[in-house]
Design a protein around this motif. Structure first.
Motif, mmCIF file in Angstrom:
data_model
loop_
_atom_site.group_PDB
_atom_site.id
_atom_site.type_symbol
_atom_site.label_atom_id
_atom_site.label_comp_id
_atom_site.label_asym_id
_atom_site.label_seq_id
_atom_site.Cartn_x
_atom_site.Cartn_y
_atom_site.Cartn_z
ATOM 1 N N PHE A 134 39.780 47.477 43.234
ATOM 2 C CA PHE A 134 40.800 46.487 42.921
ATOM 3 C C PHE A 134 40.419 45.787 41.621
ATOM 4 O O PHE A 134 39.231 45.550 41.359
ATOM 5 C CB PHE A 134 40.918 45.442 44.033
ATOM 6 N N ASN A 135 41.416 45.449 40.837
ATOM 7 C CA ASN A 135 41.197 44.654 39.631
ATOM 8 C C ASN A 135 41.061 43.191 40.049
ATOM 9 O O ASN A 135 42.046 42.538 40.370
ATOM 10 C CB ASN A 135 42.369 44.834 38.667
ATOM 11 N N TYR A 136 39.829 42.702 40.087
ATOM 12 C CA TYR A 136 39.562 41.394 40.703
ATOM 13 C C TYR A 136 39.414 40.251 39.709
ATOM 14 O O TYR A 136 39.130 39.111 40.110
ATOM 15 C CB TYR A 136 38.268 41.474 41.530
ATOM 16 N N GLU A 137 39.612 40.494 38.416
ATOM 17 C CA GLU A 137 39.321 39.472 37.403
ATOM 18 C C GLU A 137 40.071 38.161 37.645
ATOM 19 O O GLU A 137 39.537 37.084 37.415
ATOM 20 C CB GLU A 137 39.668 40.009 36.008
ATOM 21 N N SER A 138 41.320 38.250 38.108
ATOM 22 C CA SER A 138 42.124 37.035 38.300
ATOM 23 C C SER A 138 42.101 36.543 39.745
ATOM 24 O O SER A 138 42.764 35.565 40.074
ATOM 25 C CB SER A 138 43.580 37.309 37.876
ATOM 26 N N ASP A 139 41.351 37.226 40.620
ATOM 27 C CA ASP A 139 41.323 36.833 42.040
ATOM 28 C C ASP A 139 39.913 37.038 42.597
ATOM 29 O O ASP A 139 39.720 37.670 43.625
ATOM 30 C CB ASP A 139 42.332 37.677 42.822
ATOM 31 N N LYS A 140 38.930 36.460 41.898
ATOM 32 C CA LYS A 140 37.523 36.705 42.253
ATOM 33 C C LYS A 140 37.162 36.140 43.620
ATOM 34 O O LYS A 140 36.336 36.715 44.329
ATOM 35 C CB LYS A 140 36.608 36.116 41.178
ATOM 36 N N LYS A 141 37.758 35.025 43.997
ATOM 37 C CA LYS A 141 37.417 34.400 45.281
ATOM 38 C C LYS A 141 37.813 35.308 46.446
ATOM 39 O O LYS A 141 37.075 35.443 47.423
ATOM 40 C CB LYS A 141 38.121 33.052 45.399
ATOM 41 N N PHE A 142 38.977 35.917 46.333
ATOM 42 C CA PHE A 142 39.495 36.755 47.413
ATOM 43 C C PHE A 142 38.863 38.143 47.406
ATOM 44 O O PHE A 142 38.502 38.679 48.442
ATOM 45 C CB PHE A 142 41.010 36.865 47.266
ATOM 46 N N LEU A 143 38.690 38.749 46.231
ATOM 47 C CA LEU A 143 38.272 40.147 46.141
ATOM 48 C C LEU A 143 36.798 40.335 45.782
ATOM 49 O O LEU A 143 36.075 41.067 46.457
ATOM 50 C CB LEU A 143 39.151 40.874 45.115
ATOM 51 N N LYS A 144 36.345 39.676 44.726
ATOM 52 C CA LYS A 144 34.979 39.905 44.242
ATOM 53 C C LYS A 144 33.932 39.356 45.200
ATOM 54 O O LYS A 144 33.028 40.070 45.640
ATOM 55 C CB LYS A 144 34.824 39.271 42.852
#
Length: 419
Positions: A90-100
């Motif tokens: 997943f491209n997590y750059e704009s949603d780091k809390k949820f994905l990264k």
């Protein structure tokens, strides 16, 4: 046998035994490979069943956050025997809390497992650029498929040190067996994912379900706005003709319509349409009135309106009392600047007076009617109006909108709070 010949003992039975053992070992190896591949396919299919709703949730979060970046990131990685493959995350750059932070960004690698490029446990997937830096490790590491998890992935010591990761992958190469793979999987599931709070995915999914509900309600609301806007514009035609004729008979100068800048959703300024209920140059006359009349100045400071406004035209008082002057806002509703229900459309000059209420109010499109309109209208103070609008934004729903619309009809017919 001649004297100069060397005798080499040759045990045919032992040779046959060794050959059978080697064949048996190879058969055993291939059976393990086949069983492992079958298990990979089964579990990757199950993983994709979970990946689909998660992908929808990620796409929805991006849509709501107005994030136009791609959902997936595709990177070239070094696979088994040095073969380059495309790895999905997943491209997590704009949603780091949820994905990264949760580690969920790696879940699309399930697709790589299904395709056979990766496995559940193995070395890290190294990039093409890292090939030279891998040095002599390279020839050992490429003997295995990269894994979603592995020794480096569960070790806190391999986060920032490239050589440590290589050492751990080499250790996996020499120690690899079913027992080690099982141990790594258990540590990943019971410790690593728990530490990353991956299991909080339930709350995120619940939030996404609520987001879907909000999105569907927004779509229904927009459809209703368009339908009401079309019907309203048709009704406006005869009303506009009648008002124009009244202006002609009363010798009232100026346009039938009044266009004014208002604050819309996200703070964007738009042109609001109303039937003109005041004399021309009303804004200039208001400034003059407030300068010369202290009582009027105090009333306007509290309410941002004047109850007995001397600027009203002969027909203006009637238009205000019946709220007919608001009907041209149906054009704004049709255009999408406004909605049938929402906060009051505030003036740009009122932005400073709105204070902390501003950031809550601009979360919604302004409404033709709203919570404050059914709670006293002009009888309420400016501060109270903003509290109503803020309350609406916190509790807004399609059900609330329907209730407000129904109550608005009664308020308008009774003329409650009109000015």
């Amino acid at each position: 046998m001649e004297n100069d010949q060397i005798v080499i003992p040759f045990d045919v039975q032992a040779l046959h035994t060794n050959l059978i053992e080697r064949v048996f070992q190879k058969i055993k190896f291939f059976i393990k490979v086949i069983i492992k591949r079958i298990l990979e396919i089964i579990f990757s299919i199950l993983g994709i069943v979970f990946l689909i709703p998660l992908t929808i949730a990620v796409a929805l979060r991006k849509f709501i956050n107005k994030d136009k970046s791609k959902i997936f990131r595709v990177q070239n990685k070094i696979g088994k025997n040095g073969k380059i493959f495309k790895m999905y995350t997943f491209n997590y750059e704009s949603d780091k809390k949820f994905l990264k932070k949760s580690g969920l960004y790696i879940l699309p690698q399930i697709v790589n497992i299904l395709k056979g490029d990766m496995t559940f446990v193995g070395p890290k997937a190294y990039s093409e650029k890292q090939k030279e830096d891998m040095g002599e490790y390279y020839s050992y590491i490429i003997q295995h498929k990269p894994g979603i998890t592995g020794i480096p992935q569960i070790s806190k010591y391999a986060k920032d040190n490239f050589l440590d990761r290589l050492d751990m992958d080499l250790r996996y190469h020499y120690r690899r067996n079913f027992s080690l793979d099982l141990k790594i999987i258990l540590i990943t599931l019971l410790i690593t994912l728990r530490a990353k709070k991956t299991y909080n995915i339930g709350s995120q999914i619940n939030k996404s379900i609520k987001d879907i509900k909000i999105l569907i309600e927004s779509l229904i609301k927009r459809i209703l706005d368009i339908v009401a806007g079309i019907v309203g514009i048709i009704i406006l035609i005869p009303i506009t003709i009648i008002i124009k004729l009244v202006y002609i008979f009363t010798k009232e100068k100026g346009s039938v319509f009044y266009v004014q800048d208002r604050i819309g959703k996200d703070g964007k300024v738009f042109k609001l349409y109303k039937y003109r209920s005041m004399v021309e140059n009303a804004d200039e006359k208001l400034k003059e009135l407030l300068q010369n009349d202290e009582k009027a100045r105090e009333e306007y400071r509290l309410n941002k309106k004047l109850k007995n406004d001397p600027r009203l035209t002969k027909i203006g008082a009637f238009l205000r009392k019946t709220s007919i002057d608001e009907l041209p806002q149906l054009i704004n509703v049709f255009k999408g600047n406004m909605s049938l229900v929402g906060p009051r459309p505030y003036l740009p000059r009122e932005k400073e007076d709105m204070g902390e209420h501003y950031r809550y109010i601009i979360n919604s499109k302004p409404g033709l009617t709203g919570l404050w309109q059914i709670s006293g209208r002009s009888n309420t103070t400016f501060e109270r109006r903003m509290q109503f609008d803020r309350q609406y934004n916190i509790n807004k729903s399609l059900k609330t909108d329907v209730k407000i619309l129904c109550k608005t009809v009664g308020v308008v017919f009774k003329g409650v709070g009109a000015a």
